[in-house]
Design a protein around this motif. Structure first.
Motif, PDB file in Angstrom:
ATOM      1  N   GLY A   1       0.799  -1.216   0.000  1.00 22.44           N
ATOM      2  CA  GLY A   1       0.000   0.000   0.000  1.00 22.44           C
ATOM      3  C   GLY A   1       0.830   1.263   0.000  1.00 22.44           C
ATOM      4  O   GLY A   1       0.509   2.225  -0.710  1.00 22.44           O
ATOM      5  N   MET A   2       1.907   1.284   0.786  1.00 28.95           N
ATOM      6  CA  MET A   2       2.773   2.461   0.844  1.00 28.95           C
ATOM      7  C   MET A   2       3.399   2.737  -0.518  1.00 28.95           C
ATOM      8  O   MET A   2       3.444   3.872  -0.983  1.00 28.95           O
ATOM      9  CB  MET A   2       3.883   2.257   1.876  1.00 28.95           C
ATOM     10  CG  MET A   2       3.425   2.315   3.303  1.00 28.95           C
ATOM     11  SD  MET A   2       4.835   2.253   4.441  1.00 28.95           S
ATOM     12  CE  MET A   2       5.238   0.515   4.349  1.00 28.95           C
ATOM     13  N   ALA A   3       3.896   1.677  -1.163  1.00 27.71           N
ATOM     14  CA  ALA A   3       4.572   1.843  -2.444  1.00 27.71           C
ATOM     15  C   ALA A   3       3.590   2.231  -3.549  1.00 27.71           C
ATOM     16  O   ALA A   3       3.883   3.084  -4.392  1.00 27.71           O
ATOM     17  CB  ALA A   3       5.306   0.560  -2.818  1.00 27.71           C
ATOM     18  N   LEU A   4       2.417   1.596  -3.554  1.00 31.99           N
ATOM     19  CA  LEU A   4       1.417   1.909  -4.576  1.00 31.99           C
ATOM     20  C   LEU A   4       0.938   3.351  -4.467  1.00 31.99           C
ATOM     21  O   LEU A   4       0.553   3.960  -5.470  1.00 31.99           O
ATOM     22  CB  LEU A   4       0.223   0.961  -4.457  1.00 31.99           C
ATOM     23  CG  LEU A   4       0.471  -0.501  -4.813  1.00 31.99           C
ATOM     24  CD1 LEU A   4      -0.740  -1.351  -4.441  1.00 31.99           C
ATOM     25  CD2 LEU A   4       0.792  -0.662  -6.298  1.00 31.99           C
ATOM     26  N   ALA A   5       0.946   3.898  -3.254  1.00 35.97           N
ATOM     27  CA  ALA A   5       0.476   5.263  -3.047  1.00 35.97           C
ATOM     28  C   ALA A   5       1.489   6.312  -3.459  1.00 35.97           C
ATOM     29  O   ALA A   5       1.146   7.487  -3.590  1.00 35.97           O
ATOM     30  CB  ALA A   5       0.099   5.459  -1.574  1.00 35.97           C
ATOM     31  N   CYS A   6       2.739   5.909  -3.673  1.00 35.43           N
ATOM     32  CA  CYS A   6       3.786   6.854  -4.059  1.00 35.43           C
ATOM     33  C   CYS A   6       3.673   7.241  -5.527  1.00 35.43           C
ATOM     34  O   CYS A   6       3.092   6.519  -6.346  1.00 35.43           O
ATOM     35  CB  CYS A   6       5.158   6.247  -3.792  1.00 35.43           C
ATOM     36  SG  CYS A   6       5.623   6.217  -2.045  1.00 35.43           S
ATOM     37  N   ASP A   7       4.271   8.366  -5.861  1.00 34.23           N
ATOM     38  CA  ASP A   7       4.278   8.840  -7.248  1.00 34.23           C
ATOM     39  C   ASP A   7       5.217   8.013  -8.119  1.00 34.23           C
ATOM     40  O   ASP A   7       4.924   7.755  -9.292  1.00 34.23           O
ATOM     41  CB  ASP A   7       4.716  10.307  -7.301  1.00 34.23           C
ATOM     42  CG  ASP A   7       3.786  11.212  -6.519  1.00 34.23           C
ATOM     43  OD1 ASP A   7       2.565  11.076  -6.666  1.00 34.23           O
ATOM     44  OD2 ASP A   7       4.293  12.047  -5.743  1.00 34.23           O
ATOM     45  N   LEU A   8       6.368   7.619  -7.562  1.00 38.14           N
ATOM     46  CA  LEU A   8       7.382   6.878  -8.297  1.00 38.14           C
ATOM     47  C   LEU A   8       7.867   5.714  -7.453  1.00 38.14           C
ATOM     48  O   LEU A   8       7.896   5.795  -6.222  1.00 38.14           O
ATOM     49  CB  LEU A   8       8.576   7.783  -8.635  1.00 38.14           C
ATOM     50  CG  LEU A   8       8.296   9.042  -9.458  1.00 38.14           C
ATOM     51  CD1 LEU A   8       9.557   9.888  -9.567  1.00 38.14           C
ATOM     52  CD2 LEU A   8       7.763   8.685 -10.832  1.00 38.14           C
ATOM     53  N   ARG A   9       8.276   4.642  -8.143  1.00 40.31           N
ATOM     54  CA  ARG A   9       8.793   3.458  -7.463  1.00 40.31           C
ATOM     55  C   ARG A   9      10.091   3.014  -8.126  1.00 40.31           C
ATOM     56  O   ARG A   9      10.111   2.753  -9.337  1.00 40.31           O
ATOM     57  CB  ARG A   9       7.760   2.310  -7.526  1.00 40.31           C
ATOM     58  CG  ARG A   9       6.616   2.456  -6.539  1.00 40.31           C
ATOM     59  CD  ARG A   9       5.363   1.712  -6.989  1.00 40.31           C
ATOM     60  NE  ARG A   9       4.834   2.316  -8.214  1.00 40.31           N
ATOM     61  CZ  ARG A   9       4.107   3.433  -8.234  1.00 40.31           C
ATOM     62  NH1 ARG A   9       3.780   4.042  -7.107  1.00 40.31           N
ATOM     63  NH2 ARG A   9       3.702   3.949  -9.392  1.00 40.31           N
ATOM     64  N   LEU A  10      11.160   2.961  -7.331  1.00 38.33           N
ATOM     65  CA  LEU A  10      12.448   2.440  -7.766  1.00 38.33           C
ATOM     66  C   LEU A  10      12.659   1.114  -7.053  1.00 38.33           C
ATOM     67  O   LEU A  10      12.200   0.932  -5.938  1.00 38.33           O
ATOM     68  CB  LEU A  10      13.581   3.396  -7.401  1.00 38.33           C
ATOM     69  CG  LEU A  10      13.381   4.878  -7.692  1.00 38.33           C
ATOM     70  CD1 LEU A  10      14.561   5.675  -7.135  1.00 38.33           C
ATOM     71  CD2 LEU A  10      13.200   5.115  -9.170  1.00 38.33           C
ATOM     72  N   ALA A  11      13.391   0.204  -7.674  1.00 42.01           N
ATOM     73  CA  ALA A  11      13.659  -1.074  -7.012  1.00 42.01           C
ATOM     74  C   ALA A  11      15.022  -1.606  -7.418  1.00 42.01           C
ATOM     75  O   ALA A  11      15.499  -1.355  -8.530  1.00 42.01           O
ATOM     76  CB  ALA A  11      12.577  -2.103  -7.359  1.00 42.01           C
ATOM     77  N   VAL A  12      15.635  -2.340  -6.511  1.00 48.28           N
ATOM     78  CA  VAL A  12      16.922  -2.978  -6.803  1.00 48.28           C
ATOM     79  C   VAL A  12      16.682  -4.221  -7.655  1.00 48.28           C
ATOM     80  O   VAL A  12      15.568  -4.766  -7.695  1.00 48.28           O
ATOM     81  CB  VAL A  12      17.660  -3.332  -5.498  1.00 48.28           C
ATOM     82  CG1 VAL A  12      17.965  -2.077  -4.706  1.00 48.28           C
ATOM     83  CG2 VAL A  12      16.873  -4.332  -4.661  1.00 48.28           C
ATOM     84  N   PRO A  13      17.711  -4.704  -8.364  1.00 51.13           N
ATOM     85  CA  PRO A  13      17.522  -5.820  -9.309  1.00 51.13           C
ATOM     86  C   PRO A  13      16.939  -7.086  -8.699  1.00 51.13           C
ATOM     87  O   PRO A  13      16.173  -7.793  -9.358  1.00 51.13           O
ATOM     88  CB  PRO A  13      18.939  -6.060  -9.845  1.00 51.13           C
ATOM     89  CG  PRO A  13      19.622  -4.742  -9.716  1.00 51.13           C
ATOM     90  CD  PRO A  13      19.078  -4.132  -8.470  1.00 51.13           C
TER      91      PRO A  13
ATOM     92  N   PRO B   1      -6.116  -2.560  -4.572  1.00 54.55           N
ATOM     93  CA  PRO B   1      -6.403  -3.171  -5.877  1.00 54.55           C
ATOM     94  C   PRO B   1      -6.566  -2.154  -7.003  1.00 54.55           C
ATOM     95  O   PRO B   1      -6.056  -2.364  -8.110  1.00 54.55           O
ATOM     96  CB  PRO B   1      -7.702  -3.949  -5.625  1.00 54.55           C
ATOM     97  CG  PRO B   1      -7.664  -4.266  -4.169  1.00 54.55           C
ATOM     98  CD  PRO B   1      -7.049  -3.055  -3.540  1.00 54.55           C
ATOM     99  N   ALA B   2      -7.260  -1.055  -6.742  1.00 57.92           N
ATOM    100  CA  ALA B   2      -7.460  -0.046  -7.790  1.00 57.92           C
ATOM    101  C   ALA B   2      -6.142   0.628  -8.154  1.00 57.92           C
ATOM    102  O   ALA B   2      -5.874   0.878  -9.344  1.00 57.92           O
ATOM    103  CB  ALA B   2      -8.474   0.996  -7.338  1.00 57.92           C
ATOM    104  N   ARG B   3      -5.321   0.931  -7.154  1.00 53.73           N
ATOM    105  CA  ARG B   3      -4.019   1.548  -7.454  1.00 53.73           C
ATOM    106  C   ARG B   3      -3.133   0.569  -8.225  1.00 53.73           C
ATOM    107  O   ARG B   3      -2.410   0.965  -9.142  1.00 53.73           O
ATOM    108  CB  ARG B   3      -3.339   1.995  -6.157  1.00 53.73           C
ATOM    109  CG  ARG B   3      -4.000   3.194  -5.511  1.00 53.73           C
ATOM    110  CD  ARG B   3      -3.221   3.725  -4.326  1.00 53.73           C
ATOM    111  NE  ARG B   3      -3.922   4.868  -3.726  1.00 53.73           N
ATOM    112  CZ  ARG B   3      -4.237   4.981  -2.450  1.00 53.73           C
ATOM    113  NH1 ARG B   3      -3.884   4.023  -1.598  1.00 53.73           N
ATOM    114  NH2 ARG B   3      -4.875   6.033  -1.999  1.00 53.73           N
ATOM    115  N   LEU B   4      -3.167  -0.695  -7.836  1.00 59.40           N
ATOM    116  CA  LEU B   4      -2.372  -1.699  -8.545  1.00 59.40           C
ATOM    117  C   LEU B   4      -2.849  -1.854  -9.978  1.00 59.40           C
ATOM    118  O   LEU B   4      -2.040  -1.873 -10.920  1.00 59.40           O
ATOM    119  CB  LEU B   4      -2.462  -3.032  -7.793  1.00 59.40           C
ATOM    120  CG  LEU B   4      -1.689  -4.212  -8.376  1.00 59.40           C
ATOM    121  CD1 LEU B   4      -0.193  -3.903  -8.473  1.00 59.40           C
ATOM    122  CD2 LEU B   4      -1.918  -5.465  -7.521  1.00 59.40           C
ATOM    123  N   ALA B   5      -4.152  -1.947 -10.174  1.00 56.54           N
ATOM    124  CA  ALA B   5      -4.708  -2.109 -11.521  1.00 56.54           C
ATOM    125  C   ALA B   5      -4.415  -0.887 -12.395  1.00 56.54           C
ATOM    126  O   ALA B   5      -4.209  -1.023 -13.608  1.00 56.54           O
ATOM    127  CB  ALA B   5      -6.210  -2.352 -11.449  1.00 56.54           C
TER     128      ALA B   5
END
Length: 204
Positions: free
Chosen positions: A103-115, A135-139
């Motif tokens: 939920g925290m990550a989906l609510a953010c504007d941008l998402r970075l992740a390590v490999p 679910p709506a943010r994920l979709a």
């Protein structure tokens, strides 16, 4: 267990419970929520969420999940505050993202992740509904069918697939994660205080 640092308008909140895969207790979630609200009250231009160690967060602490944390409204409250933030918000995912921590990550504007990061939300297996807005943010990011792959089919998605699907925006080596987040936040930090919020409202 939540570390706070500030630099040039960027507030970084770091989950610091690596010995428990950064699993979240009710107290930790309340602390994150309080720090988010404090950052916004004090004029943060960018908010970065990250973790210590090799996992961003495994979701709810298992003992507390069994005691009711899995369905506690604090998850929705926190993600709602992040989503409504009038500044740039970045999830700098230092590792795997699982369960309610989505939920925290989906609510953010941008998402970075390590490999090596993996993404899964095993609500079907655990017998819980996801938090209401997730679910709506994920979709919105990956499309309805892929959201069902994660939420209903229990699929664990690697970083490359997550980038291809639109779940994350960039794959970054661990040693460059903080610097990349700061670079992405530079324009927001240098701009007029109300500009980021205005652009977010235009995007919708």
């Amino acid at each position: 267990m939540i570390w706070l640092s500030q630099a040039g308008g960027i507030w970084t909140l770091r989950i610091n419970r690596p010995e428990k895969a950064n699993s979240l207790t009710r107290e930790m979630l309340g602390q994150i929520d309080g720090l988010v609200m404090r950052a916004l009250d004090e004029g943060a231009r960018a908010l970065v969420l990250t973790g210590a160690g090799k996992v961003f967060s495994a979701g709810a602490d298992l003992d507390e999940a069994r005691a009711g944390l899995a369905t506690d409204g604090i998850w929705e409250q926190l993600s709602g505050h992040i989503a409504a933030a009038p500044c740039l918000t970045i999830a700098a995912l230092n590792g795997t993202l699982a369960g309610g921590a989505f939920g925290m990550a989906l609510a953010c504007d941008l998402r970075l992740a390590v490999p090596g990061a993996k993404f899964f939300y095993p609500v079907m297996k655990l017998g819980f509904l996801p938090q209401p807005s997730d679910p709506a943010r994920l979709a919105a990011l990956v499309g309805p069918a892929r959201a069902k792959m994660i939420l209903m089919a229990g699929q664990k998605i690697g970083a490359e697939a997550a980038l291809d699907w639109g779940l994350i925006d960039r794959i970054v080596e661990p040693e460059a994660l903080a610097e990349t987040a700061a670079t992405l936040a530079a324009d927001a930090c240098a701009a007029r205080a109300d500009l980021a919020g205005a652009i977010k409202r235009l995007i919708g």
